[in-house]
Design a protein around this motif. Sequence first.
Motif, mmCIF file in Angstrom:
data_model
loop_
_atom_site.group_PDB
_atom_site.id
_atom_site.type_symbol
_atom_site.label_atom_id
_atom_site.label_comp_id
_atom_site.label_asym_id
_atom_site.label_seq_id
_atom_site.Cartn_x
_atom_site.Cartn_y
_atom_site.Cartn_z
ATOM 1 N N GLU A 141 -28.335 -35.266 -28.052
ATOM 2 C CA GLU A 141 -27.282 -34.273 -28.256
ATOM 3 C C GLU A 141 -27.383 -33.665 -29.642
ATOM 4 O OE1 GLU A 141 -23.390 -35.537 -27.177
ATOM 5 O OE2 GLU A 141 -22.505 -33.953 -28.395
ATOM 6 N N GLY A 144 -11.537 -34.720 -28.704
ATOM 7 C CA GLY A 144 -12.575 -33.846 -29.238
ATOM 8 C C GLY A 144 -12.431 -33.497 -30.702
ATOM 9 N N HIS A 166 -18.908 -35.112 -22.456
ATOM 10 C CA HIS A 166 -17.730 -35.338 -23.274
ATOM 11 C C HIS A 166 -16.551 -35.578 -22.350
ATOM 12 C CE1 HIS A 166 -14.438 -34.729 -26.101
ATOM 13 N NE2 HIS A 166 -15.296 -35.302 -26.917
ATOM 14 N N ARG A 204 -7.391 -41.880 -28.970
ATOM 15 C CA ARG A 204 -6.504 -40.717 -28.875
ATOM 16 C C ARG A 204 -5.073 -41.224 -29.107
ATOM 17 N NH1 ARG A 204 -8.444 -37.331 -23.543
ATOM 18 N NH2 ARG A 204 -10.570 -36.891 -24.213
ATOM 19 N N GLY A 215 -13.186 -35.276 -33.248
ATOM 20 C CA GLY A 215 -14.306 -35.739 -34.063
ATOM 21 C C GLY A 215 -14.216 -37.193 -34.485
ATOM 22 N N LYS A 216 -13.516 -38.016 -33.713
ATOM 23 C CA LYS A 216 -13.403 -39.441 -34.074
ATOM 24 C C LYS A 216 -14.764 -40.120 -33.943
ATOM 25 C CE LYS A 216 -10.243 -40.014 -30.862
ATOM 26 N NZ LYS A 216 -10.053 -38.630 -30.404
ATOM 27 N N THR A 217 -15.414 -39.891 -32.792
ATOM 28 C CA THR A 217 -16.721 -40.505 -32.572
ATOM 29 C C THR A 217 -17.701 -40.004 -33.621
ATOM 30 O OG1 THR A 217 -16.242 -40.572 -30.238
ATOM 31 C CG2 THR A 217 -18.544 -40.771 -30.852
ATOM 32 N N PHE A 218 -17.608 -38.754 -33.909
ATOM 33 C CA PHE A 218 -18.506 -38.162 -34.894
ATOM 34 C C PHE A 218 -18.342 -38.856 -36.255
ATOM 35 C CE2 PHE A 218 -20.135 -35.254 -37.921
ATOM 36 C CZ PHE A 218 -21.157 -34.579 -37.269
ATOM 37 N N GLU A 223 -27.752 -29.712 -30.451
ATOM 38 C CA GLU A 223 -26.842 -28.919 -31.282
ATOM 39 C C GLU A 223 -27.485 -28.561 -32.601
ATOM 40 O OE1 GLU A 223 -23.231 -30.877 -31.986
ATOM 41 O OE2 GLU A 223 -22.714 -30.994 -29.884
ATOM 42 N N VAL A 248 -20.598 -30.845 -39.726
ATOM 43 C CA VAL A 248 -19.710 -30.459 -40.820
ATOM 44 C C VAL A 248 -19.066 -31.735 -41.324
ATOM 45 C CG1 VAL A 248 -17.605 -29.211 -41.360
ATOM 46 C CG2 VAL A 248 -19.297 -28.187 -39.838
ATOM 47 N N ARG A 297 -25.124 -42.086 -31.182
ATOM 48 C CA ARG A 297 -24.391 -40.880 -30.789
ATOM 49 C C ARG A 297 -25.195 -40.029 -29.805
ATOM 50 N NH1 ARG A 297 -22.153 -37.672 -28.829
ATOM 51 N NH2 ARG A 297 -20.654 -36.143 -29.543
#
Length: 979
Positions: A83, A151, A462, A284, A153-156, A87, A93, A79
């Motif tokens: 980054e 954005g 992003h 998406r 949060g899929k990748t997250f 952050e 979360v 990831r």
Amino acid sequence: MAEQQTSPPAQTLRLSLLQRLKCFLSSIFPQADISHGAGHCVTLFSTDVMVQVAQRPQSSPTLQLSVQSRLQDVFRSARGEAERQREGRLCDVNPEQFVIDGRDAQNNTLRPFRKLETETGQSAESQRPIQPCDVFQQLSIRTVLTTGVAGIGKTFLVQKLLLDWAEQRASQDLHLIFAFTVRELGLWREESFRLAELIHTCIPETKCIKEETLNDILTTSQNSNRGDFRLLFVFDGLDQSHFQLDLKTNTSLDVTKSMRVDVLLTNLIRGKLLPSARLWITTRPAAANQIPPECIDLVTEVRGFTDPQKEEYFRKRFRDEEQASRIISHIKISRSLHIMCHIPVFCWITATVLEEVLETREGGELPKTLTEMYIHFLVVQLNKAKEKYVPEKCIQYIQSLAKLAFHELLKSSTSFMEEDLRLSGINTRAASKYSGLFREIFTQVCGQREGGDQRNMFCFAHLSLHEFLAAVHVNISLFIYNRNVMPGPRLKVHSLLTCFNKTSATNVHKMAVNKAVQSPTGHLDVFLRFLLGLSLPTNQNHLQGALTLTAGRSQNNQKTIKYIKKKIRKSPSPEKSINLFHCLNELNDRSLVEQIQQSLRSGRLSTDKLSPAQWSALVFILLSSEEDLDVFDLKKYSASEEALLKLLTSARTQAETKVYNYLTLKSCEALSSVLSSQSSSLRHLDLSNNDLQDSGVKLLTAGLKSPLCTLETLRLSGCLVTEEGCASLASALRSNPSHLRELDLSFNHPGDAGAKLLSAGLENPFWSLDTLRLDFGGEQRLKPGVKKYTCELELDTNSAHRNLELSHNNRKVTLVTEDQSYPDHPDRFDHWPQLLCRNQLTGRCYWEVKWRGRVDIAVTYGDIRRTGNSLDCVFGGNDHSWSLRCYDFDLTYSVWHNNRKISTVYSAAAASSSSSNRVAVYVDCPAGSLSFYSVSSNKLIHLHTVNTTFTDPLYPGFGFGLETLYFFEYESSVSLCRL
Ligand SMILES: Nc1ncnc2c1ncn2[C@@H]1O[C@H](COP(=O)(O)OP(=O)(O)OP(=O)(O)O)[C@@H](O)[C@H]1O
């Protein structure tokens, strides 16, 4: 680690495979200890494979530790540790995803959920939250498709699963996970690979497993359908694929054979390669249709942050508590900003912007829309860079990046080579001096094939930044350089006219709208939103200020808005319509709410076919629009309980929320959780006319008693509430007495005790309650549906025309040829065979009648004219009365008012039982609604509802002389029904 439940043959097979691999491993690593207990073979096996393959000369425990830490590095770096550090890992979360209700996110076709259902022994629950590590617990699930907007949060989520696996916190039943970023696969799109080789190339850390070993694992997996090797392949960001996923091709099934990357991908998805491997694909929503439903076993949706999670994010992001609180309260002030922060990337951008903005300026409007926030983000980055570097150069770089972003986006390319950068005027070596500027916006990805040169690829930090900068380029070109860079269709003769006006903003917008609508993957959707947002004068000024550009033309967006609305009407899919709604919102179009209502009501967006994701998108747009929704009348948006539930769970509004006739216990529970949600700003809730009963009320009161519930008005009129429901309401109010001011329990049966309990609250100085309605109560109010409003009609003999015969104890009236000997009376109809009932209607009333022949079933103001043959006397012939005209000869019902037919309904019920037709009438006088139903086997079939304002008291009436002056259907009759 859990022991796997497998059948004896599977165990045997697994053990034999294990033996085979053990032999194989022993042959390569003779000194390694690879013995283990059969009971834990799977888990130990997986570790052993990694351990043994990874280390040749070292001792077992050290090797194990070193492999684990290597794997952890893999997944952290996947990831971008950089980054994360920037952050701060702390602001992570814990995200959730939801199993959605079996509908294809794009096409609304049913997904094949059968496997899940049979295995759990129950039907797949829609809307069920699910943790990433639980997704693959079901053995029958091979492919999971996870959708979610940009954005969200899929990748997250993917990274979280990987990290948890690597750190042995979860998913230990998966032996190996190979996570690919679809964007990065683009580096190799033209080339052919063996699968093991591709894994090594894209996930270099797996090189600790020799290619032969990997091949052996893959071959074993290919040849065994039992899933003895649990392999998970992740393809994150399918929407960023440049591949032609020709899912119909049938190519070689040799997993060790070299194939083009898209062929590998296609065959994995189709299950031709590694049928027992699991696949996790994220995308998406607009690109979800690239995979046919039959290739997917489960669809999940990432919904982003809940309200408490938004807060958690900001508290973790800003370690300074005071700063965090300041930012949170700023966000809460703006409804749209607060709502948008359910998208994590927006939280990230917002945090970056507000951190800066709140330090450097006092008061003023905070950015509210997506575009405004991204402009601020760019400005913050630019301002920081201008302090360090030559300002003109910074601006030049941003403009070049914007140009690059646009050209690449048009090609659906989200990553690019050094050559692409050079073509856009960026020299990587010179630009590296400006690393401070680029770091937040741009990242570099490297890849090297065995024996090949290193390949460098670049992409934006992003995808949404990519889309934003692409829109900035179109905007600058248009407004500053008067150039339309949007590629249009080839010019035909009739398009020449357009050509003259090519650089009008409307034309550019139209071309962008067309391109976005035509894109099957939706790759221009977010770009379009930014482009339209940027055209607002305030945004233009802001952007021009940041890029120190001279002011461009100001422009009116009305034509663009009109064009978008036209497109919505023709839109082929809900996803496209939803994006166009977003566009209207970006353009601050005031008719947005109405547009959504229209599309829903017209069936263009069919309420029962919208997926939960589409529902939440709609609610998101509705709520984040600047439109003030005074009354969020759910009935205006939907007609099914399920749809309603989806809206309810998303309802976070200060507006009054009205819910009619649909609530069940399930909805009550959902509503109760809305009431007790931390961020619920619901103040006025009207649930009247829902048969909640005491059980529903009890569920609701769970929310009501929460200290977080700040509801001020609760209407539960006609909800089948008894003393028991009143007791739970009273108890909720004792727990949370300081908000509710008005409670409407009219048309219920509170009994003396219930009434007493609540009335005592009125006197209680600690309760805020100041209005309590308990009128129209009684046991008869406990009948379900509208029957609770039944009133006993009494025919008014004084008004009856002389050709009307009353019989059956004055409960039946029949049109007869002989005059009846009625005395003269001023109320009597002297020309038209009609009569009234004595009952003056108040509140809500319901009655049923049987009829035959040709009759009018009407309500009228009491002052309807009784003498003469004018239309002033005829039910439905004037503006004093409304009539349902029933005729069993042509089997129709029609509703008349003011001598106009306002509705005609053909009734099958009328056709089937000519001897006794039954009609029901329901009037809600204060609400101004009058409904007619036909009654068949005790069921109400809705015929028509009139919505109006009743200015005078109403009376029921019946008539027997219809349109034709001299033609009466004698023996027509009406009988009052006992209910
Ligand atoms: N659970 C989370 N906790 C903290 N930050 C998060 C979380 N989820 C997402 N983010 C933030 O949001 C950003 C975007 O998330 P992510 O890239 O996962 O979205 P995505 O759904 O994959 O988007 P896209 O479809 O545009 O690729 C991340 O870079 C991170 O800053």
